[in-house]
Write an enzyme that holds these catalytic residues in place. Structure first.
Site, PDB file in Angstrom:
ATOM      1  CD  GLU A   1      -2.473   0.936   2.921  1.00 26.80           C
ATOM      2  OE1 GLU A   1      -2.071   0.071   3.745  1.00 26.80           O
ATOM      3  OE2 GLU A   1      -3.447   1.680   3.145  1.00 26.80           O
TER       4      GLU A   1
ATOM      5  CE  LYS B   1      -7.116   0.617   3.801  1.00 25.83           C
ATOM      6  NZ  LYS B   1      -5.890   0.995   4.540  1.00 25.83           N
TER       7      LYS B   1
ATOM      8  CB  CYS C   1      -3.933  -2.328   4.413  1.00 25.10           C
ATOM      9  SG  CYS C   1      -2.993  -2.668   5.937  1.00 25.10           S
TER      10      CYS C   1
HETATM   11  C1  ACM Z   1      -3.911  -0.189   7.191  1.00 26.20           C
HETATM   12  O1  ACM Z   1      -5.027  -0.344   6.681  1.00 26.20           O
HETATM   13  N1  ACM Z   1      -2.933   0.393   6.528  1.00 26.20           N
HETATM   14  C2  ACM Z   1      -3.626  -0.670   8.553  1.00 26.20           C
END
Ligand code: ACM
Length: 263
Positions: A41, A115, A148
């Site tokens: 990420e 995301k 993530c």
């Molecule tokens: C995250 O979502 N970077 C912990």
């Protein structure tokens, strides 16, 4: 088919430095035969932003910004598909914690994911993703993308699997210790491969755990990272991911009872 994660330590707000490091690691993966390479990420910018202005200074458009262009070029040159997390600024200036997928097809741009489940202070800087969970058919595989903290919500991996993913690419910046233990179960319950590419290092008090993980549909850990920069390449057999049967009477998708799941 061979797949890889690259585990790296991005330098905060230094995209050019991070391109060089990423390129070095992607070249190693390609030399070892990987056809799909997953990066962490926000590999280009670092993670622990202190202000929205900091994100605005490094975020780029997809696909016209420098990060996606860099990945497209590398994909074309090396003949590899790449999934990588990047800070996105859209045409209206809105910011997203996104991932792009590039490959040796045409100009190299395949698509993006924004995301959906933002973690902690990300909510101060980024808009929640508005594109849904997406599966990209890259010919050699169907690749679903999540980022993530999406892992904490089993619906993310389930949605990708139901949409046909053979492999879930999971760019990450993990700070909690749980995902390396949880991802093999996400892989098992959906009968898919998962590739979690995490980062290492520290930024303003946040420590990233490394331990990037490739898991199989049988919950086997095919690769597990250290806490340093590295590349890992493993062979996957997509016919295993495409078979959702557990025995002659159970199929993990056909046996679902969604009428009992909705709240
Ligand atoms: C995250 O979502 N970077 C912990």
């Amino acid at each position: 088919m061979k797949v890889a994660y690259t585990q790296m330590r991005p330098v905060f707000l230094e995209p050019e430095v991070n391109y060089s490091k990423a390129e070095e690691l992607i070249r190693i993966a390609a030399d070892k035969g990987a056809k799909l390479v997953v990066l962490p990420e926000l590999f280009d910018t670092g993670y622990n932003f202190r202000s929205k202005e900091e994100v605005e200074g490094v975020a780029g458009e997809i696909p016209d910004g420098p990060t996606t262009q860099f990945l497209m070029e590398l994909s074309r040159e090396l003949g590899v598909f790449i999934v990588a997390g990047t800070a996105e600024k859209d045409e209206k200036g809105r910011l997203y914690n996104s991932a792009v997928i590039t490959g040796p097809i045409g100009r190299g741009y395949i698509g993006k994911y924004r995301k959906i489940h933002l973690f902690y202070r990300e909510k101060l800087f980024f808009e929640p993703g508005d594109l849904g969970f997406r599966v990209f058919n890259i010919g050699i595989a169907k690749v679903g993308v999540m980022i993530c903290f999406d892992w904490f919500f089993p619906e993310s991996a389930r949605t990708l699997a139901l949409k046909g993913a053979d492999i879930i690419a999971h760019p990450s910046n993990l700070v909690m210790p749980y995902a390396p233990r949880a991802m093999p179960i996400r892989a098992l319950e959906n009968r898919v491969y998962t590739i979690t590419a995490n980062r290492v290092g520290e930024e303003f008090g946040l420590r990233f755990i490394g331990k990037s993980t490739i898991a199989s549909p049988d919950a086997d850990v095919l690769a597990m990272g250290s806490e340093d920069e590295e590349v890992e390449v493993v062979e996957v057999d997509l016919s295993v991911a495409r078979n959702k049967r557990l025995n002659e009477m159970n199929d993990v998708f056909k046996d679902r009872r969604p009428e009992h799941y909705s709240l």
